[in-house]
Design a protein around this motif. Structure first.
Motif: not given
Length: 208
Positions: A58-75
């Protein structure tokens, strides 16, 4: 998450009970509290996710930092992959649905995407993480972007990360630049990038 209540009289709506504290990675990039170890943890998780997808062709498109969320444990959670392509390998040339502003050179030059295009996108994110700098990429900017960060410097790592020794800074800079090579066949696989980041983190911890 536990379902608290729902309503479907006019439209489907649901309320879940969970303490849901996440932050966009794009909002964290310039934050002094977002330290080196946490940034590498985020990078390793993303590389691991992409490696898992590539193993399943599986290949994906364009991932940016605005497409990623992070919780307090850095997951991390990636909630937008752009386009998703199934049944591919590293030699496949996938006609993209459309080129976006932040994408690999071959997508714009030849209108073709490969798994190595994902490596390029990861390299952009890795550079933002270690350089503590957010970029607005356009298709004409992919070649000089490393030079912009490297100007007058020997590596990409931001000076505020004084816990990073010279060898680690040099090694992760080399890895990032390999991911951002304009020639797809010269980029490493995302699995080897994941392995390299793990080794860099381990060696860095040992040096401390």
């Amino acid at each position: 998450m536990k379902l608290s209540t729902y309503c479907c009289e006019r439209r489907l709506a649901a309320v879940y009970v969970e303490e849901f504290i996440w932050e966009y990675l794009s909002d964290m990039l310039l934050d002094d509290a977002f330290g080196w170890d946490d940034r590498i943890r985020v990078a390793i998780q993303l590389a691991d996710l992409l490696a898992w997808l590539h193993e399943r062709r599986i290949a994906v498109g364009s991932i940016t930092a605005s497409c990623i969320i992070v919780n307090a444990e850095m997951n991390i959670k990636v909630f937008d992959f752009g386009a998703v392509y199934h049944h591919v390998n590293e030699d496949s040339e996938i006609p993209p649905l459309y080129p976006v502003g932040r994408d690999a050179p071959e997508v714009f030059n030849r209108g073709k995407r490969t798994m190595k295009s994902d490596v390029y996108i990861f390299g952009l994110l890795l550079m933002e993480l270690i350089a503590k700098k957010e970029f607005v990429f356009r298709y004409s900017q992919y070649e000089p972007v490393v030079d912009e960060v490297m100007f007058g410097r020997t590596h990409l790592v931001h000076k505020c990360f004084d816990e990073v020794d010279d060898q680690t800074a040099s090694d992760i800079t080399e890895l990032t630049c390999r991911c951002l090579d304009v020639h797809p066949d010269k980029r490493p696989s995302i699995k080897s990038v994941f392995d390299a980041l793990g080794k860099l983190r381990k060696v860095g911890e040992e040096r401390k």
